[in-house]
Scaffold this motif. Structure first.
Motif, PDB file in Angstrom:
ATOM      1  N   ASP A 172       0.845  -1.197   0.000  1.00 31.34           N
ATOM      2  CA  ASP A 172       0.000   0.000   0.000  1.00 31.34           C
ATOM      3  C   ASP A 172       0.885   1.253   0.000  1.00 31.34           C
ATOM      4  O   ASP A 172       1.273   1.770   1.050  1.00 31.34           O
ATOM      5  N   THR A 204       0.263   4.350  -0.719  1.00 32.70           N
ATOM      6  CA  THR A 204      -0.343   5.529  -0.082  1.00 32.70           C
ATOM      7  C   THR A 204      -0.156   5.471   1.432  1.00 32.70           C
ATOM      8  O   THR A 204       0.226   6.464   2.057  1.00 32.70           O
ATOM      9  N   ALA A 205      -0.407   4.311   2.015  1.00 34.24           N
ATOM     10  CA  ALA A 205      -0.215   4.150   3.462  1.00 34.24           C
ATOM     11  C   ALA A 205       1.255   4.328   3.832  1.00 34.24           C
ATOM     12  O   ALA A 205       1.569   4.906   4.877  1.00 34.24           O
ATOM     13  N   ARG A 245       3.561   6.235   2.287  1.00 40.17           N
ATOM     14  CA  ARG A 245       3.872   7.669   2.254  1.00 40.17           C
ATOM     15  C   ARG A 245       3.275   8.396   3.453  1.00 40.17           C
ATOM     16  O   ARG A 245       3.943   9.200   4.106  1.00 40.17           O
ATOM     17  N   ARG A 246       2.014   8.116   3.753  1.00 43.21           N
ATOM     18  CA  ARG A 246       1.327   8.770   4.870  1.00 43.21           C
ATOM     19  C   ARG A 246       2.017   8.413   6.198  1.00 43.21           C
ATOM     20  O   ARG A 246       2.250   9.281   7.036  1.00 43.21           O
ATOM     21  N   SER A 247       2.361   7.147   6.377  1.00 44.21           N
ATOM     22  CA  SER A 247       3.004   6.698   7.621  1.00 44.21           C
ATOM     23  C   SER A 247       4.405   7.279   7.762  1.00 44.21           C
ATOM     24  O   SER A 247       4.816   7.644   8.862  1.00 44.21           O
ATOM     25  N   ALA A 256       5.468  10.149   6.518  1.00 45.16           N
ATOM     26  CA  ALA A 256       5.312  11.566   6.866  1.00 45.16           C
ATOM     27  C   ALA A 256       4.946  11.726   8.340  1.00 45.16           C
ATOM     28  O   ALA A 256       5.457  12.614   9.030  1.00 45.16           O
ATOM     29  N   LYS A 257       4.073  10.855   8.827  1.00 45.86           N
ATOM     30  CA  LYS A 257       3.670  10.917  10.238  1.00 45.86           C
ATOM     31  C   LYS A 257       4.863  10.602  11.148  1.00 45.86           C
ATOM     32  O   LYS A 257       5.053  11.262  12.178  1.00 45.86           O
TER      33      LYS A 257
END
Length: 166
Positions: free
Chosen positions: A21, A23-24, A26-28, A30-31
């Motif tokens: 995943d 998208t997950a 990249r999001r993770s 960044a977080k």
């Protein structure tokens, strides 16, 4: 947690998801970058340079951690070091990938807890690690991190390639 699956990705010891995943991921990532982390430095010393007769070949790894975020109440944190190797290949004989040659990255060749992180945020630890003769030195890295024991959260991390170590 008890759910282990392939492919799985765990970011910072805090977030887990299906590894495919994007998208997950990249999001993770960044977080995770937004969270406070300590500073870890890695010093590498080729022990064979000190004692050429030393067998098996050994590497001295010294880790220093500063500015560590506060360890969770009631928890402790370990200083962990690993040696990884890139470019390993597997010729698959059975299963859904039968007949394929798979190339692997960051295969853990060695991993050990070498110390405990101090609650005041500054710690150091050292280890002598035997480098096995069939490991390809130009593809090895030392990866080190500080991880809380209960929560499994990563508080600091660093890596260094071995190819230029003398």
């Amino acid at each position: 947690n008890d759910s282990i699956y392939t492919p799985q990705m765990v970011v910072d010891g805090r977030i887990e998801f299906v590894g495919s995943d994007a998208t997950a991921a990249r999001r993770s990532g960044a977080k995770a970058i937004a969270q406070p982390h300590g500073v870890m430095t890695i010093a590498l010393n080729d022990r064979a340079a000190e004692s050429p007769a030393l067998q098996p070949h050994a590497l001295r790894v010294t880790l220093t951690v500063t500015d560590l975020p506060k360890i969770a109440r009631g928890d402790q944190a370990d200083i962990i070091v690993a040696v990884t190797e890139d470019g390993l290949r597997t010729d698959v004989k059975r299963g859904e990938n039968k007949g394929r040659a798979l190339t692997h990255a960051a295969v853990a060749r060695y991993m050990a807890t070498i110390g405990a992180a101090a609650a005041d945020g500054r710690s150091s630890a050292s280890a002598d690690i035997a480098l096995v003769s069939d490991w390809q030195r130009d593809r090895l890295k030392v990866v080190a991190f500080v991880q809380e024991r209960k929560s499994r959260q990563i508080l600091a991390a660093a890596s260094a390639a071995l190819k230029n170590v003398r």
